[in-house]
Design an enzyme around this catalytic site. Structure first.
Site, short mmCIF file in Angstrom:
data_model
loop_
_atom_site.label_atom_id
_atom_site.label_comp_id
_atom_site.label_asym_id
_atom_site.label_seq_id
_atom_site.Cartn_x
_atom_site.Cartn_y
_atom_site.Cartn_z
N GLU A 73 119.21 40.97 67.69
CA GLU A 73 118.16 41.47 68.58
C GLU A 73 117.78 42.91 68.24
O GLU A 73 116.60 43.27 68.17
CB GLU A 73 118.62 41.40 70.04
CG GLU A 73 118.92 40.00 70.53
CD GLU A 73 120.37 39.59 70.36
OE1 GLU A 73 120.89 38.87 71.21
OE2 GLU A 73 120.99 40.01 69.36
N CYS A 107 122.83 43.82 74.24
CA CYS A 107 121.47 43.56 73.74
C CYS A 107 120.46 43.25 74.85
O CYS A 107 119.28 43.57 74.72
CB CYS A 107 121.50 42.41 72.74
SG CYS A 107 122.44 42.78 71.24
N ARG A 207 135.58 27.94 49.64
CA ARG A 207 136.54 28.98 50.06
C ARG A 207 135.83 30.23 50.55
O ARG A 207 136.26 30.86 51.51
CB ARG A 207 137.46 29.35 48.90
CG ARG A 207 138.59 28.39 48.64
CD ARG A 207 139.44 28.89 47.49
NE ARG A 207 140.52 27.96 47.17
CZ ARG A 207 141.30 28.06 46.10
NH1 ARG A 207 141.10 29.06 45.24
NH2 ARG A 207 142.26 27.18 45.89
N ASP A 223 151.90 25.27 42.12
CA ASP A 223 150.66 25.65 41.43
C ASP A 223 150.48 27.15 41.23
O ASP A 223 149.65 27.58 40.43
CB ASP A 223 149.44 25.12 42.21
CG ASP A 223 149.40 23.60 42.27
OD1 ASP A 223 150.02 22.96 41.39
OD2 ASP A 223 148.76 23.07 43.19
N SER A 246 158.62 27.73 56.11
CA SER A 246 159.70 27.75 57.12
C SER A 246 160.83 28.70 56.76
O SER A 246 161.34 29.44 57.61
CB SER A 246 160.27 26.34 57.32
OG SER A 246 159.31 25.50 57.91
N SER A 326 150.13 16.51 58.94
CA SER A 326 150.37 17.07 60.27
C SER A 326 149.06 17.40 60.97
O SER A 326 148.91 17.17 62.17
CB SER A 326 151.23 18.34 60.14
OG SER A 326 151.46 18.92 61.41
#
Length: 386
Positions: A73, A107, A207, A223, A246, A326
């Site tokens: 705005e 605004c 990404r 990797d 974990s 999960s």
């Protein structure tokens, strides 16, 4: 006409109706197009655009350009040559104007001060600090409010923003690459490269649109990725890297650690993680959170709550199979990208992309909707929503 226009329900007590005008949709599309220019820069704020029209001519336009900067705005008002031009003009906003002080002044009062007497708004803001208050403020100060133009389209580009405020959870995108027979690696764990360069480039562009990239520690150890867009031309703040680890096993010489200055790293560990390893990772610059376990794995819902509090409204889960499993088991996934290479690996022991508990009956299988299929020679991309 845009969806939602002509709804007979009063919205927050300030909805005003008038004849269906194609101009409303035309100018709102301008505002929507402007809003998209802020993608990747404004999060966790919403994508927002604004157009000022007088005598069927656009005299001002603006969009929210970066987080912490002026809202759409204000940019639109400032783009008008002289304040006098605003008298009798109509303001088109993709999102309800704010009325509270945040990183910038509110605004709605700024709109009232211009002398504009009509504002067309696509949709209300789900943020409790704003919801309905902006429209009521305008209404109290003699500004006519029309609401509902291209409402679904504007909500669609702000799916992550709406989910964050309505459910206090980030929007979750699941992404994986696999062979035609549904494998993500050979029996010995080799996975580079299943898909083509064209598919990998597409995935990096994905990404760049996220605020966080999530993987499990097994993927990092196997990797050694950076989990960054890896293309400076994007010129967008890099997403945070979220590692589910974990036992705090993240190697101090990993590419994740080596690129800490290029993007925040959130490390999610359990209460049993060795304290000395946690300290070492914190000293390197990782932000470590201790998360309770739910059964065998870290509580993914709890992790998403933490990320929401950190202002991360959109994440992409890239693996491995346990993390994706999960996410699906807990019905946390909103959108899916699957890259399929025309290759066959075979072998029962080869890894598959989604593990977890799964379902017992086909009737309970998760079904994608609004499916889009793209050909990325020689691969195929399947994209859809849950």
């Amino acid at each position: 006409m845009g969806k939602g226009f002509g709804d007979n329900k009063n919205v927050q007590g300030v909805l005003t109706f008038e004849p269906l005008l194609m101009n409303h949709e035309r100018y709102m599309r301008w505002a929507l197009g402007l809003a998209l220019k802020g993608e990747g820069f404004v999060e966790p704020n919403p994508l927002a655009g604004a157009v000022i029209v007088k005598n069927n001519r656009i005299i001002g336009k603006g969009f929210h350009q970066y987080f912490g900067g002026p809202h759409a705005e204000i940019n639109a008002i400032n783009s008008v040559k002289t304040p006098k031009q605003l008298k009798g003009a109509t303001f088109y906003l993709t999102l309800e104007p704010c009325v509270h002080f945040g990183k910038t002044p509110p605004c709605a009062p700024a709109i009232v001060q211009t002398g504009i007497k009509k504002v067309v708004i696509s949709t209300t803001d789900p943020n409790p600090l704003v919801k309905g208050k902006g429209m009521r403020f305008l209404n109290r100060h003699g500004v006519k409010v029309v609401q509902g133009i291209l409402q679904e389209e504007v909500k669609n580009i702000n799916r992550a923003f709406f989910k964050l405020h309505q459910k206090r959870l980030p929007y979750v995108v699941a992404k994986w690459a696999m062979t035609l027979d549904g494998k993500i690696a050979t029996p010995k764990g080799e996975s580079k490269w299943i898909t083509s360069q064209k598919s990998r480039d597409y995935a990096r562009r994905l990404r760049s649109k996220m605020r966080g990239i999530m993987v499990g520690i097994n993927t990092v150890e196997k990797d050694n990725p950076t989990l960054l867009p890896q293309d400076p031309k994007f010129q967008i703040p890099n997403p945070a890297r979220i590692i589910l680890d974990s036992n705090a096993r993240l190697p101090l010489n990993s590419n994740i650690i080596k690129t800490l200055l290029q993007g925040t790293v959130y490390l999610m560990v359990s209460s049993s993680a060795p304290k000395n390893k946690i300290r070492g990772l914190e000293q390197k610059g990782c932000q470590v959170f201790v998360v309770p376990k739910r059964g065998k794995y870290l509580n993914l819902v709890g992790i998403l709550r933490i990320l929401a509090e950190e202002g991360i409204n959109k994440i992409m889960i890239e693996g491995g199979g346990e993390v994706l499993g999960s996410a699906f088991d807990n019905t946390l996934v909103d959108e899916v990208y699957v890259f399929i290479a025309p290759k066959i690996i075979g072998a029962e022991e080869s890894k598959t992309p989604v593990e977890g508990k799964g379902i017992e009956k086909i009737i309970r299988a998760l079904q994608l909707k609004n499916i889009e299929v793209k050909y990325l020679n020689p691969d195929v991309l399947v994209h859809g929503y849950l």
